[in-house]
Write a protein that holds these residues in place. Structure first.
Motif, PDB file in Angstrom:
ATOM      1  N   LYS A  87      15.369 -43.835  12.788  1.00  0.00           N
ATOM      2  CA  LYS A  87      16.003 -43.758  11.471  1.00  0.00           C
ATOM      3  C   LYS A  87      15.768 -45.021  10.657  1.00  0.00           C
TER       4      LYS A  87
ATOM      5  N   SER B 120      24.992 -27.437  14.309  1.00  0.00           N
ATOM      6  CA  SER B 120      23.975 -28.093  13.514  1.00  0.00           C
ATOM      7  C   SER B 120      22.637 -27.967  14.220  1.00  0.00           C
ATOM      8  N   SER B 121      21.621 -27.631  13.445  1.00  0.00           N
ATOM      9  CA  SER B 121      20.288 -27.552  14.035  1.00  0.00           C
ATOM     10  C   SER B 121      19.547 -28.875  13.869  1.00  0.00           C
ATOM     11  N   ARG B 122      20.088 -29.788  13.059  1.00  0.00           N
ATOM     12  CA  ARG B 122      19.410 -31.055  12.787  1.00  0.00           C
ATOM     13  C   ARG B 122      19.714 -32.141  13.811  1.00  0.00           C
ATOM     14  N   PHE B 123      20.838 -32.034  14.492  1.00  0.00           N
ATOM     15  CA  PHE B 123      21.264 -33.088  15.397  1.00  0.00           C
ATOM     16  C   PHE B 123      21.447 -32.521  16.807  1.00  0.00           C
TER      17      PHE B 123
ATOM     18  N   TRP C 274      18.055 -40.941  19.276  1.00  0.00           N
ATOM     19  CA  TRP C 274      17.939 -40.311  17.963  1.00  0.00           C
ATOM     20  C   TRP C 274      17.948 -41.364  16.865  1.00  0.00           C
TER      21      TRP C 274
ATOM     22  N   ARG D  40      13.782 -34.670   1.780  1.00  0.00           N
ATOM     23  CA  ARG D  40      14.182 -34.411   3.175  1.00  0.00           C
ATOM     24  C   ARG D  40      15.192 -35.452   3.647  1.00  0.00           C
TER      25      ARG D  40
ATOM     26  N   LEU E 192      18.984 -34.639   4.998  1.00  0.00           N
ATOM     27  CA  LEU E 192      19.413 -35.117   6.316  1.00  0.00           C
ATOM     28  C   LEU E 192      20.675 -35.971   6.196  1.00  0.00           C
TER      29      LEU E 192
ATOM     30  N   ASP F 243      23.685 -33.742   5.491  1.00  0.00           N
ATOM     31  CA  ASP F 243      24.124 -33.056   6.708  1.00  0.00           C
ATOM     32  C   ASP F 243      24.845 -34.018   7.653  1.00  0.00           C
TER      33      ASP F 243
END
Length: 158
Positions: A90, A61-64, A86, A26, A30, A33
């Motif tokens: 991380k 983008s669906s991730r950010f 966000w 994963r 990430l 992307d």
């Protein structure tokens, strides 16, 4: 009843190993992307000198949370302020790389920002390579060790 307990320990050990390798995979997806997004930003800055909120809205983008970031930028926040919530979750290397990039975006001319994007992509690519090597070198270990511990715990039951 002992057999059920032993079986549960073995399954839990196997699940822990599979979970670790899935987590690394994963992270790789990430980061890839994220690299694609940063490449897009760099290309748009070089070719069109487009404003950052417009660039973020164009990239799907669906991730950010790009729309939230674009809205925050329009409200006068810096890139780092917009992205900070966000970034807080991380990994440290990724967070440092992105913090450095965010400090440059929106502050300098388009070419300088695009070079910062290229530099960030290079650093993130190094992180992806490291994760891939880790997965290749230790992938079986992540599966075997928890399974072995589960088997040993099951033997202790008997």
């Amino acid at each position: 009843m002992k057999w059920l307990g032993a079986m549960m320990l073995v399954v839990a050990g196997a699940a822990a190993g599979v979970g670790k390798t899935a987590s690394i995979r994963r992270q790789i997806v990430l980061l890839e992307d994220l690299m694609a997004l940063i490449r897009h930003i760099g290309t748009e800055l070089r070719q069109r000198s487009a404003p950052l909120p417009e660039i973020l809205e164009q990239h799907r983008s669906s991730r950010f949370p790009l729309i939230q970031w674009a809205d925050a930028l329009r409200e006068g926040q810096t890139v780092l302020q917009a992205v900070e919530p966000w970034l807080s979750g991380k990994e440290t290397d990724t967070g440092r790389t992105l913090s450095g990039l965010c400090a440059v975006l929106g502050r300098y001319d388009g070419e300088t920002q695009a070079r910062a994007c290229d530099h960030a992509v290079g650093l993130l690519a190094g992180q992806v390579d490291h994760l891939r090597r880790q997965l290749a070198e230790k992938g079986r270990l992540y599966h075997t060790v928890p399974l072995t511990i589960g088997l040993m715990a099951a033997l202790v039951l008997f």
